[in-house]
Design a protein around this motif. Structure first.
Motif, PDB file in Angstrom:
ATOM      1  N   ILE A 283       0.883  -1.012   0.143  1.00  0.00           N
ATOM      2  CA  ILE A 283      -0.067   0.120   0.052  1.00  0.00           C
ATOM      3  C   ILE A 283       0.788   1.217   0.073  1.00  0.00           C
ATOM      4  CG2 ILE A 283      -1.807   1.447   1.246  1.00  0.00           C
ATOM      5  CD1 ILE A 283      -2.565  -1.393   2.334  1.00  0.00           C
ATOM      6  N   VAL A 284       1.946   1.412   0.730  1.00  0.00           N
ATOM      7  CA  VAL A 284       2.927   2.256   0.605  1.00  0.00           C
ATOM      8  C   VAL A 284       3.365   2.485  -0.632  1.00  0.00           C
ATOM      9  CG1 VAL A 284       5.038   3.042   1.702  1.00  0.00           C
ATOM     10  CG2 VAL A 284       3.516   2.079   3.216  1.00  0.00           C
ATOM     11  N   GLU A 285       3.762   1.465  -1.101  1.00  0.00           N
ATOM     12  CA  GLU A 285       4.471   1.527  -2.576  1.00  0.00           C
ATOM     13  C   GLU A 285       3.323   2.052  -3.504  1.00  0.00           C
ATOM     14  OE1 GLU A 285       4.907  -2.437  -4.213  1.00  0.00           O
ATOM     15  OE2 GLU A 285       6.188  -1.795  -6.038  1.00  0.00           O
ATOM     16  N   GLY A 286       2.187   1.506  -3.632  1.00  0.00           N
ATOM     17  CA  GLY A 286       1.228   1.828  -4.615  1.00  0.00           C
ATOM     18  C   GLY A 286       0.673   3.374  -4.114  1.00  0.00           C
ATOM     19  N   PHE A 287       0.706   3.686  -3.170  1.00  0.00           N
ATOM     20  CA  PHE A 287      -0.020   5.193  -2.706  1.00  0.00           C
ATOM     21  C   PHE A 287       0.987   6.065  -3.019  1.00  0.00           C
ATOM     22  CE2 PHE A 287      -1.779   8.431   0.050  1.00  0.00           C
ATOM     23  CZ  PHE A 287      -2.902   8.463  -0.619  1.00  0.00           C
ATOM     24  N   LEU A 288       2.283   5.808  -2.595  1.00  0.00           N
ATOM     25  CA  LEU A 288       3.219   6.926  -2.945  1.00  0.00           C
ATOM     26  C   LEU A 288       3.868   6.917  -4.455  1.00  0.00           C
ATOM     27  CD1 LEU A 288       5.950   6.474   0.172  1.00  0.00           C
ATOM     28  CD2 LEU A 288       3.991   8.284  -0.306  1.00  0.00           C
ATOM     29  N   ASP A 289       3.500   5.929  -5.153  1.00  0.00           N
ATOM     30  CA  ASP A 289       3.718   5.903  -6.710  1.00  0.00           C
ATOM     31  C   ASP A 289       2.862   7.238  -7.183  1.00  0.00           C
ATOM     32  OD1 ASP A 289       4.878   5.149  -9.045  1.00  0.00           O
ATOM     33  OD2 ASP A 289       3.166   3.614  -9.330  1.00  0.00           O
ATOM     34  N   THR A 290       1.460   7.208  -6.673  1.00  0.00           N
ATOM     35  CA  THR A 290       0.583   7.955  -7.584  1.00  0.00           C
ATOM     36  C   THR A 290       0.372   9.421  -6.665  1.00  0.00           C
ATOM     37  OG1 THR A 290      -1.141   6.941  -6.784  1.00  0.00           O
ATOM     38  CG2 THR A 290      -0.429   6.332  -9.032  1.00  0.00           C
ATOM     39  N   ALA A 291       0.791   9.240  -5.319  1.00  0.00           N
ATOM     40  CA  ALA A 291       0.385  10.534  -4.580  1.00  0.00           C
ATOM     41  C   ALA A 291       1.525  11.271  -4.024  1.00  0.00           C
ATOM     42  CB  ALA A 291      -0.541  10.220  -3.402  1.00  0.00           C
ATOM     43  N   GLY A 292       2.752  10.339  -3.963  1.00  0.00           N
ATOM     44  CA  GLY A 292       3.987  10.992  -3.495  1.00  0.00           C
ATOM     45  C   GLY A 292       4.445  12.237  -4.061  1.00  0.00           C
ATOM     46  N   ASP A 293       4.103  12.647  -5.250  1.00  0.00           N
ATOM     47  CA  ASP A 293       4.520  14.003  -5.809  1.00  0.00           C
ATOM     48  C   ASP A 293       3.558  14.997  -5.189  1.00  0.00           C
ATOM     49  OD1 ASP A 293       6.108  12.372  -7.429  1.00  0.00           O
ATOM     50  OD2 ASP A 293       4.926  12.830  -9.378  1.00  0.00           O
ATOM     51  N   PHE A 294       2.435  14.767  -4.843  1.00  0.00           N
ATOM     52  CA  PHE A 294       1.677  15.968  -4.201  1.00  0.00           C
ATOM     53  C   PHE A 294       1.757  15.988  -2.842  1.00  0.00           C
ATOM     54  CE2 PHE A 294      -1.581  13.257  -5.789  1.00  0.00           C
ATOM     55  CZ  PHE A 294      -2.507  12.744  -4.290  1.00  0.00           C
ATOM     56  N   VAL A 362       7.722   3.481   4.927  1.00  0.00           N
ATOM     57  CA  VAL A 362       7.526   4.719   4.322  1.00  0.00           C
ATOM     58  C   VAL A 362       8.663   5.507   3.923  1.00  0.00           C
ATOM     59  CG1 VAL A 362       6.501   6.928   4.516  1.00  0.00           C
ATOM     60  CG2 VAL A 362       5.249   5.151   5.427  1.00  0.00           C
ATOM     61  N   ALA A 363       9.651   5.513   4.698  1.00  0.00           N
ATOM     62  CA  ALA A 363      10.971   6.115   4.296  1.00  0.00           C
ATOM     63  C   ALA A 363      11.760   5.467   3.292  1.00  0.00           C
ATOM     64  CB  ALA A 363      11.925   6.292   5.445  1.00  0.00           C
ATOM     65  N   ALA A 364      11.719   4.310   3.135  1.00  0.00           N
ATOM     66  CA  ALA A 364      12.132   3.467   1.910  1.00  0.00           C
ATOM     67  C   ALA A 364      11.455   3.806   0.602  1.00  0.00           C
ATOM     68  CB  ALA A 364      12.192   2.081   2.224  1.00  0.00           C
ATOM     69  N   GLY A 367      11.150   8.081  -2.035  1.00  0.00           N
ATOM     70  CA  GLY A 367      11.461   8.610  -3.131  1.00  0.00           C
ATOM     71  C   GLY A 367      12.641   9.515  -2.710  1.00  0.00           C
ATOM     72  N   ARG A 368      12.903   9.948  -1.188  1.00  0.00           N
ATOM     73  CA  ARG A 368      13.928  10.718  -0.933  1.00  0.00           C
ATOM     74  C   ARG A 368      15.143   9.653  -0.666  1.00  0.00           C
ATOM     75  NH1 ARG A 368      10.513  14.793   2.914  1.00  0.00           N
ATOM     76  NH2 ARG A 368      10.133  12.527   3.648  1.00  0.00           N
ATOM     77  N   LEU A 369      14.814   8.552  -0.450  1.00  0.00           N
ATOM     78  CA  LEU A 369      15.926   7.653  -0.090  1.00  0.00           C
ATOM     79  C   LEU A 369      15.872   6.404  -1.189  1.00  0.00           C
ATOM     80  CD1 LEU A 369      15.294   7.229   3.721  1.00  0.00           C
ATOM     81  CD2 LEU A 369      17.182   8.099   2.681  1.00  0.00           C
ATOM     82  N   PRO A 370      16.854   5.781  -1.419  1.00  0.00           N
ATOM     83  CA  PRO A 370      17.109   4.588  -2.465  1.00  0.00           C
ATOM     84  C   PRO A 370      16.191   3.399  -1.478  1.00  0.00           C
ATOM     85  CG  PRO A 370      18.925   4.897  -1.180  1.00  0.00           C
ATOM     86  CD  PRO A 370      18.316   6.060  -0.801  1.00  0.00           C
ATOM     87  N   ILE A 371      15.216   2.525  -2.208  1.00  0.00           N
ATOM     88  CA  ILE A 371      14.574   1.582  -1.845  1.00  0.00           C
ATOM     89  C   ILE A 371      15.492   0.484  -1.479  1.00  0.00           C
ATOM     90  CG2 ILE A 371      12.796  -0.345  -2.356  1.00  0.00           C
ATOM     91  CD1 ILE A 371      11.390   2.014  -4.064  1.00  0.00           C
ATOM     92  N   ILE A 372      15.440   0.006  -0.151  1.00  0.00           N
ATOM     93  CA  ILE A 372      16.356  -0.910   0.425  1.00  0.00           C
ATOM     94  C   ILE A 372      15.764  -2.295  -0.135  1.00  0.00           C
ATOM     95  CG2 ILE A 372      16.998  -2.180   2.592  1.00  0.00           C
ATOM     96  CD1 ILE A 372      15.881   0.562   3.777  1.00  0.00           C
ATOM     97  N   PRO A 373      16.598  -3.297  -0.755  1.00  0.00           N
ATOM     98  CA  PRO A 373      16.106  -4.342  -1.610  1.00  0.00           C
ATOM     99  C   PRO A 373      15.774  -5.425  -0.363  1.00  0.00           C
ATOM    100  CG  PRO A 373      18.481  -4.095  -1.724  1.00  0.00           C
ATOM    101  CD  PRO A 373      18.081  -2.828  -1.051  1.00  0.00           C
TER     102      PRO A 373
END
Ligand code: ADP
Ligand code: GN1
Ligand code: MG
Length: 373
Positions: A283-294, A362-364, A367-373
């Protein structure tokens, strides 16, 4: 065929001859039917027919005014983005008098939608990928409505996500206790009381102007998004009765509440219920993908907290309704609202135990931090 449907159906501009009509879906609020029609060429076509729950929505005209405006706006935006407006938003079917709804002589409000075919909603998560797509769709939904003139929207349920007011209503239900149920749920009542301090956090930030009011959906339950049968992508966000000014955090929080449960919302066996951190991550991944910019940094910071708060609010609402004798949420058996409350509280325990990991995720994905694999 459910009684009276042919009479109601006759008031809408449906195509073909009515062949069947049955209750449909598992919403807790409105009465929903699928009605089928034989077409002149022998093919078959379905529509959704819904009676608005006026115990819940006291001003059904306001509901329908919002519905018309919101779906019109979504349609325009979807077309300009190159999408398919027949599938990606709800489409009202007009009445024979060209109204958005039909009012019976007994003052029941009915409305109809084109049936979104080739897609379905899920009561529970069956495929984690669906969750990423659903969360993306909820973010997109907010973005599509970001230029909607907020002042034109009616507040269909005042203070819908005002958690302190929900707590007041809960406390009143505990004092009223018309069915003498409180004695058997003391532990659950205490569970809520112990978390009282958390309740005003988001409304206080909103009132202080630190968090922005946006046009939000406010009921981002997993079964309020249609998932394409072939692609697994989210096709359409449905159930638009609560679209009104709110916080982006409400939509994120309620999506977590409903999807990140390893069991059903009303699972009586609590050993099967847990907070699913992997689903939360989706959910974090999907929501930030489309809402992260605003989203502003403070909104992002409060995402993990919002998941917990919205789960607490909903659990408290189920418990209050149980105490009041199941007057709000539809129930199939007398303990169902209590079962629902307990699943929410079990999830809260899981969220509390995983609070740090929820923040890290959320931090990962921020977009301000690289995603930890
Ligand atoms: P409620 O407010 O009671 O939750 P919903 O509007 O969410 O009612 O509708 C209940 C269910 O009906 C949904 O979960 C979904 O499965 C189905 N549904 C609603 N609208 C449509 C539609 N346009 N096409 C196909 N299915 C729909
Ligand atoms: C109701 O209508 P439905 O089933 O999508 C409720 C939500 C709750 C949810 C809990 C208008 O949603 O607020 O979170 O049940 N909708 C309304 O399952 O109260
Ligand atoms: Mg619904």
């Amino acid at each position: 065929m459910t009684a009276d449907l042919p009479e109601i159906v006759a008031h809408f501009r449906f195509e073909g001859d009515l062949t069947d009509g049955l209750p449909y879906g598992f919403g807790h609020i409105n009465d929903t039917y699928a009605v089928g029609f034989r077409q002149a060429d022998g093919s078959y076509r379905r529509y959704i027919l819904q009676r608005i729950n006026q115990q819940v929505f006291r001003d059904p005209d306001a509901i329908m005014e919002n519905m018309v405006q919101v779906t019109r706006h979504l349609r325009t935006r979807i077309i300009s983005d190159g999408g398919d407006p027949e599938r990606e938003t709800l489409n009202l079917v007009p009445t024979v008098c060209d109204n958005s709804h039909y009012v019976t002589p007994g003052n029941d409000y009915w409305r109809a939608f084109q049936f979104i075919e080739g897609a379905r909603s899920y009561e529970q998560v069956e495929n984690p990928r669906h969750v990423t797509c659903a969360a993306r769709a909820f973010g997109t939904f907010q973005s599509l409505l970001s230029d909607f003139p907020v002042a034109q929207l009616h507040e269909t349920i005042p203070d819908f996500h005002n958690t302190p007011k929900r707590y007041e209503a809960f406390s009143e239900a505990v004092s009223l206790d018309p069915g003498n149920r409180a004695v058997s749920v003391q532990r659950e009542i205490e569970f809520v009381r112990r978390r009282q301090e958390e309740m005003p956090v988001l409304v206080d930030l909103l009132e202080a102007g630190s968090l922005p009011a946006r046009v939000t959906h406010n009921d981002t339950k997993f079964n309020n998004v249609m998932i394409d049968d072939l692609t697994g992508e989210a096709v359409c966000v449905i159930d638009l009765d609560t679209v009104m000014p709110g916080l982006a955090l409400y939509d994120f929080g309620d999506a977590v509440r409903s999807a990140a449960n390893t069991a059903a919302e009303d699972e009586p066996d609590l050993s099967r219920v847990a907070f699913d951190l992997a689903i939360y991550e989706r959910i974090v991944e999907g929501f930030l993908d489309t809402a992260g910019d605003f989203l502003i940094p403070l909104e992002i910071e409060y995402l993990p907290f919002a998941a917990r708060l919205l789960t607490l609010e909903c659990g408290m609402r189920f418990l209050a309704d149980y105490l009041l004798g199941d007057v709000y949420f539809k129930v199939q058996h007398p303990e169902q609202n209590l079962d629902r409350c307990r699943t929410q509280f079990k999830m809260i325990q899981g969220m509390e135990a995983n609070a740090d990991l929820m923040i890290d995720l959320v931090a990962a994905y921020d977009g301000r931090l690289p995603i930890i694999p």
